[in-house]
Design a protein around this motif. Structure first.
Motif, PDB file in Angstrom:
ATOM      1  N   ALA A 639       1.109  -1.096   0.291  1.00  0.00           N
ATOM      2  CA  ALA A 639      -0.024  -0.564  -0.261  1.00  0.00           C
ATOM      3  C   ALA A 639       0.819   1.508  -0.116  1.00  0.00           C
ATOM      4  O   ALA A 639       0.617   2.144  -0.540  1.00  0.00           O
ATOM      5  CB  ALA A 639      -0.964   0.551   1.105  1.00  0.00           C
ATOM      6  N   ILE A 640       2.229   0.888   0.490  1.00  0.00           N
ATOM      7  CA  ILE A 640       3.018   2.255   0.442  1.00  0.00           C
ATOM      8  C   ILE A 640       3.492   2.347  -0.883  1.00  0.00           C
ATOM      9  O   ILE A 640       4.278   3.872  -1.088  1.00  0.00           O
ATOM     10  CB  ILE A 640       4.160   1.939   1.964  1.00  0.00           C
ATOM     11  CG1 ILE A 640       3.167   1.771   2.841  1.00  0.00           C
ATOM     12  CG2 ILE A 640       4.701   3.231   1.922  1.00  0.00           C
ATOM     13  CD1 ILE A 640       4.220   2.214   4.309  1.00  0.00           C
ATOM     14  N   GLY A 641       3.862   1.386  -1.381  1.00  0.00           N
ATOM     15  CA  GLY A 641       4.199   1.331  -2.720  1.00  0.00           C
ATOM     16  C   GLY A 641       5.710   1.985  -2.473  1.00  0.00           C
ATOM     17  O   GLY A 641       6.420   1.844  -2.175  1.00  0.00           O
ATOM     18  N   ASP A 642       5.799   3.135  -3.440  1.00  0.00           N
ATOM     19  CA  ASP A 642       7.469   3.221  -3.873  1.00  0.00           C
ATOM     20  C   ASP A 642       7.918   4.857  -3.447  1.00  0.00           C
ATOM     21  O   ASP A 642       8.824   5.316  -3.193  1.00  0.00           O
ATOM     22  CB  ASP A 642       7.339   4.175  -5.071  1.00  0.00           C
ATOM     23  CG  ASP A 642       7.735   2.678  -6.032  1.00  0.00           C
ATOM     24  OD1 ASP A 642       7.714   1.560  -5.770  1.00  0.00           O
ATOM     25  OD2 ASP A 642       7.257   2.467  -7.279  1.00  0.00           O
ATOM     26  N   ASP A 643       6.221   4.985  -2.233  1.00  0.00           N
ATOM     27  CA  ASP A 643       6.992   6.576  -1.728  1.00  0.00           C
ATOM     28  C   ASP A 643       7.451   5.860   0.000  1.00  0.00           C
ATOM     29  O   ASP A 643       7.323   5.041   0.699  1.00  0.00           O
ATOM     30  CB  ASP A 643       5.271   6.876  -0.596  1.00  0.00           C
ATOM     31  CG  ASP A 643       4.861   7.435  -2.121  1.00  0.00           C
ATOM     32  OD1 ASP A 643       5.508   7.359  -3.350  1.00  0.00           O
ATOM     33  OD2 ASP A 643       3.229   7.424  -2.765  1.00  0.00           O
ATOM     34  N   ASN A 644       7.828   7.468   0.924  1.00  0.00           N
ATOM     35  CA  ASN A 644       8.796   7.055   2.522  1.00  0.00           C
ATOM     36  C   ASN A 644       7.158   6.860   2.934  1.00  0.00           C
ATOM     37  O   ASN A 644       6.156   7.247   1.964  1.00  0.00           O
ATOM     38  CB  ASN A 644       9.443   7.653   1.887  1.00  0.00           C
ATOM     39  CG  ASN A 644       9.789   8.345   1.866  1.00  0.00           C
ATOM     40  OD1 ASN A 644      10.602   6.893   1.614  1.00  0.00           O
ATOM     41  ND2 ASN A 644      10.820   9.610   1.708  1.00  0.00           N
ATOM     42  N   GLY A 645       7.406   6.362   3.533  1.00  0.00           N
ATOM     43  CA  GLY A 645       5.987   5.660   4.824  1.00  0.00           C
ATOM     44  C   GLY A 645       5.852   4.536   5.639  1.00  0.00           C
ATOM     45  O   GLY A 645       7.546   4.474   6.025  1.00  0.00           O
ATOM     46  N   PHE A 646       6.003   4.702   7.211  1.00  0.00           N
ATOM     47  CA  PHE A 646       5.711   3.888   7.815  1.00  0.00           C
ATOM     48  C   PHE A 646       4.900   2.083   8.190  1.00  0.00           C
ATOM     49  O   PHE A 646       3.452   2.340   7.406  1.00  0.00           O
ATOM     50  CB  PHE A 646       5.276   5.091   9.472  1.00  0.00           C
ATOM     51  CG  PHE A 646       5.225   5.131   9.977  1.00  0.00           C
ATOM     52  CD1 PHE A 646       3.228   4.164  10.024  1.00  0.00           C
ATOM     53  CD2 PHE A 646       3.901   6.318   9.008  1.00  0.00           C
ATOM     54  CE1 PHE A 646       2.219   4.888  11.203  1.00  0.00           C
ATOM     55  CE2 PHE A 646       2.764   6.747   9.112  1.00  0.00           C
ATOM     56  CZ  PHE A 646       1.542   6.000  10.305  1.00  0.00           C
ATOM     57  N   ILE A 647       4.994   0.837   8.547  1.00  0.00           N
ATOM     58  CA  ILE A 647       4.341   0.045   8.935  1.00  0.00           C
ATOM     59  C   ILE A 647       4.335   0.250  10.677  1.00  0.00           C
ATOM     60  O   ILE A 647       5.178  -0.461  11.294  1.00  0.00           O
ATOM     61  CB  ILE A 647       5.118  -1.008   8.364  1.00  0.00           C
ATOM     62  CG1 ILE A 647       4.210   0.012   7.140  1.00  0.00           C
ATOM     63  CG2 ILE A 647       3.743  -2.125   8.943  1.00  0.00           C
ATOM     64  CD1 ILE A 647       4.993  -2.234   6.253  1.00  0.00           C
ATOM     65  N   SER A 648       3.175   0.034  11.387  1.00  0.00           N
ATOM     66  CA  SER A 648       3.256  -0.067  12.324  1.00  0.00           C
ATOM     67  C   SER A 648       2.454  -1.561  13.319  1.00  0.00           C
ATOM     68  O   SER A 648       2.017  -1.618  12.868  1.00  0.00           O
ATOM     69  CB  SER A 648       3.032   1.084  13.293  1.00  0.00           C
ATOM     70  OG  SER A 648       2.731   0.831  14.328  1.00  0.00           O
TER      71      SER A 648
END
Length: 880
Positions: A639-648
């Motif tokens: 769901a985050i794909g190629d973007d910066n993000g976080f998984i909690s």
């Protein structure tokens, strides 16, 4: 239009006789109609061109999607191939046999190859008569460079000598370096069948081009394969992912053209262009013929209308107007006995004549008729009052401000309030707060339109609850509203329960299809694991304990055991197995998985973990819970794909009541109490309501390369553990999955299994029956290691012949699932020869399933695949 003419022209027109006026009007109508026909023809032609462009683009999109699905399957096939032990060991004869078998099952693939890092082909599904080097091929270089599934360019295949488009998949060694490159080659000729199966315009063309503009396939110009596309045509496809334009093709035919670009995941340049075209001549012909027909029909209508106008003007208008004029003069003079119906009949003028005839009579009886009407109105009013008071439906009269003016007794029955309290009260004061806005809008619609066919809102009951009321209302004048209503509370509740039941049934059917698939895969997988585990165990027994290979063999055993656990869980999905339930610590399980999770997600995603201290234990299958966690985390990463993000990832415990558990997906029936919470959230793309409603459907996926099984499997595991899932997601706001597991009562720890070595030896003759060569091979070594004299059979018929010819056979180890004659039928035949024969049944299914299937067949024992030597000892020692 005539009223806008200058006054003099209008006066001149009105001074003409009726026939002349009619002819002028007909001529003007004909001119206007002809203009409309021509305009419509032009618009239709434009619409036909748009339709042709849309049809062409749909065909390009169909081929684009078909190619995506084809490449997804090829990538999965090559990825699976990379894990085959023979490939990693470069066992050329075995790998060639495997590739040839896969090629027969994949008709869309023309050849399968495996290439060494120096570019030399060392394995092929088709025979290779001379060495082949592919070091210069684009797909090979891209696979080595990028380390992922990569596309190639147009080439003439060196095996089939046909135009080919190849794709490479890197096979990595344990250090992550490229060991080999697996290749799938396509000849792209299957699109002839695709085109012939669709209802397309004649001469519809399809071209497939590689990234450099080389023509790979053309259904109308096969001689162009391998040639470069015309530069202007190829440049027209550079802008955007898809598009349409009109141009002459390579053969000089003007086409309505559409194109789509086809990409591989991770590649910025398309590896293929799909271009389709429909002849412009076909589009033009569609419009020309209807235009000519419309013009001819219009001419005939104008001529016929003119002739009829001359006739009608005299017989139907002029003669009747003269008679009506004379009758009007007599009536105005007071002669009420005049009649014109005998000479003016038919049409509007005939109605006017009838009105003249009735005028005198109407004047003489007017007073009497008025009195009679008043008496009838009074009688009808009394009938309406009786109907109003006795109706079981809700009837009311209200003003446009929403205040009740009159209600029938049914309102008191439905709402529990006395009528004197309801009369004079505003409707909005009794409406549920969530329905006030919609009710106000409905009243506004009623004022604007005059009626509402159907509208539902909720009314307050005297006991504090709300009743759903369905309305039908009209507003005959400016201040009064008449309404009929009905209590539909129970109806709505029944419909909601029915819908919920249907959704649960539909999902259960989808999960059943997933189970059938999982069961079939697990059965074949068990046979492969049997050979791996058995050989590793025998090697450990025979090798010097000081050998450095001991550690590697033990790791093979551990990995095989884990794979066998996965196979048993797949059987659990199919209804042919069961969970291995024990008390586990969710925090400890997540800590053990942390490294695996970190390497499984996108490098742009930051993994956060928050474990609640003193978390209660839960009764669960550890392997199944690992799969749930892995599926949710990978889903968040994608769901985050190629973007910066976080998984909690967060754990907690929570006491859940019924109202909270109703938020679960499909409102599963789980009891209230203490639950362990596993929260997996991300800040990715999120989901809309349509996607949220389908995420747990088997085979539903929003990704080109996905299988759509992960979330369905996760839901099945959670529900199998008497848990529930709550989903919260909005587009562009990320997603949150809360998994609830019931807390366990006990606090036992997860223990490590202890493998017990056996020194027991058997004796006598044993008949081994199994259709898998690998299983027979390793099982034979195990049985010989235990001291048995061995006979082997690859099918049921051979087993019966050997058993009949060798009366010294004391034990039969029989596989349940075999072609031609399965284990159940073979068991019956063996017992016919010797009723006291000792048969041990082997299967990937559990003992419970097998014994239930073979109830009454007098089995001597059972052993579940894949089995190890000590399990074989446990099965044979009691009967040997």
């Amino acid at each position: 239009m005539l009223q806008r003419l200058p006054g003099a022209v209008m006066d001149r027109f009105l001074s003409l006789n009726l026939r002349t006026q009619m002819m002028i009007m007909i001529l003007l109508m004909a001119i206007g109609s002809m203009g409309i026909i021509l305009y419509s023809a032009q618009r239709q032609r434009e619409a036909d061109f748009r339709e042709a462009a849309h049809l062409s683009l749909n065909l390009a999109t169909l081929v684009h999607n078909d190619q995506k699905v084809l490449l997804s399957g090829a990538e999965q096939l090559l990825a699976t191939l990379s894990y085959v032990e023979a490939v990693r060991l470069r066992d050329v004869p075995e790998v060639n046999r495997i590739l040839a078998g896969l090629l027969k099952k994949s008709p869309q693939i023309s050849n399968l190859l495996i290439i060494a890092p120096d570019g030399n082909v060392w394995a092929s599904a088709l025979p290779i008569h001379k060495p082949i080097n592919a070091a210069e091929r684009r797909f090979f270089q891209a696979a080595l460079r990028s380390g992922r599934f990569s596309s190639g360019e147009y080439t003439i295949g060196k095996v089939l000598s046909k135009p080919t488009l190849s794709f490479g998949y890197p096979i990595l060694d344990q250090q992550g370096k490229v060991q080999d490159v697996a290749v799938a080659a396509f000849t792209l000729t299957n699109y002839d069948t695709l085109l012939s199966s669709r209802n397309l315009p004649p001469n519809t063309s399809l071209l497939l081009l590689d990234h450099e503009g080389t023509i790979l396939f053309g259904n109308k110009a096969r001689e162009l394969a391998g040639k470069k596309d015309r530069p202007d045509l190829f440049d027209s496809m550079k802008e955007g992912e898809q598009g349409t334009f009109i141009a002459r093709n390579n053969s000089g035919i003007k086409k309505v053209t559409a194109y789509r670009k086809v990409y591989l995941k991770g590649e910025s340049e398309p590896y293929m262009y799909v271009r389709t075209g429909i002849d412009e001549e076909w589009v033009v012909k569609k419009t020309s013929l209807p235009l000519m027909v419309n013009i001819a029909v219009m001419g005939a209508i104008v001529l016929l209308t003119a002739l009829m106008a001359l006739y009608i003007s005299k017989r139907a208008i002029l003669d009747k107007v003269r008679a009506l004029r004379e009758a009007a003069q007599k009536i105005s003079a007071g002669d009420l006995t005049v009649r014109v119906n005998h000479c003016v009949a038919g049409g509007e003028l005939g109605e006017l004549g009838t009105a003249f005839d009735g005028m005198a009579q109407q004047l003489s009886v007017d007073i009497e008729r008025r009195k009679r009407a008043e008496a009838e109105a009074l009688a009808k009013g009394e009938e309406l009052d009786r109907y109003f008071n006795n109706s079981l439906d809700l009837l009311c009269i209200a003003d446009t401000r929403g205040r009740f003016r009159r209600l029938n007794p049914a309102w008191e029955t439905v709402l529990g309030f006395p009528l004197d309290r309801l009369v004079g009260q505003n409707i909005l004061d009794l409406i549920h707060p969530d329905d006030v806005s919609a009710t106000a809008d409905a009243v506004a619609t009623l004022e604007r339109r005059g009626d509402i066919q159907s509208f539902t809102n909720r009314f307050l009951h005297a006991d504090g609850s709300y009743r759903s009321i369905e309305w039908h209302s009209v507003r005959p004048d400016g201040n009064i509203i008449y309404g009929t209503a009905r209590d539909v509370t129970e109806k709505i509740k029944a419909e909601e329960e029915k819908l919920q039941l249907e959704r649960q049934l539909l999902h259960a059917q989808k999960l059943e299809s997933l189970g059938v698939l999982a069961g079939g895969i697990a059965h074949d997988f068990n046979n492969i694991l049997m050979a791996i585990m058995g050989n590793a165990e025998l090697a450990l027994m025979r090798i010097n304990k000081e050998s450095p290979a001991v550690d590697n063999l033990q790791k093979i055993e551990q990995a095989s055991t884990r794979a066998a656990d996965l196979a048993r869980q797949m059987l659990a999905y199919s209804g042919k197995g069961k969970f291995v339930v024990e008390n586990i610590d969710l925090n400890r399980l997540l800590q053990e998985m942390l490294h695996m999770l970190e390497v499984s997600i996108s490098k742009r995603a930051l993994l956060k973990i928050d474990l609640h201290p003193s978390l209660p234990q839960m009764e669960a299958d550890a392997t199944q819970i690992r799969q749930v966690v892995m599926n949710l985390v990978i889903n968040a990463s994608e769901a985050i794909g190629d973007d910066n993000g976080f998984i909690s990832i967060k754990t907690s415990s929570l006491k859940c009541d019924r109202s909270y558990l109703k938020k679960a997906w499909l409102e599963v029936d789980v009891p209230e109490g203490e639950y362990i919470c596993l929260d997996v959230s991300d800040n990715g793309c999120g989901m809309d309501s349509a996607t949220r409603n389908r995420i747990f459907d088997p085979f539903f996926t929003t990704k080109f390369t996905g299988r759509g099984l992960g979330m369905a499997a996760a839901l099945g595991i959670v529900r199998g553990h008497r848990g529930a899932i709550i989903v919260d997601s909005e587009p562009r706001r990320g997603s949150s999955f809360r998994v609830l597991f019931p807390a366990a009562d006990s606090t036992a720890d997860i223990g490590e299994a202890v493998i017990r070595q056996e020194s027991w030896k058997g004796s006598g003759t044993l008949l081994l029956v199994d259709d898998e060569d690998a299983v027979r091979g390793i099982a034979s070594e195990m049985l010989q290691q235990l001291g048995f004299n061995l006979l082997t059979a690859s099918d049921g018929m051979t087993a019966i012949e050997l058993f009949a010819a060798n009366p010294q056979v004391g034990i039969v180890l029989l596989d349940l699932t075999m072609p031609h004659m399965d284990g159940e039928r073979c068991l019956v035949e063996l017992q016919k020869i010797r009723p006291d024969v000792k048969v041990v049944m082997s299967s990937g299914y559990t003992e419970y399933e097998v014994t239930r299937k073979l109830s009454g067949k007098q089995l001597a024992g059972f052993i579940q695949k894949p089995y190890r030597l000590n399990a074989l000892v446990e099965a044979l020692r009691p009967i040997a």
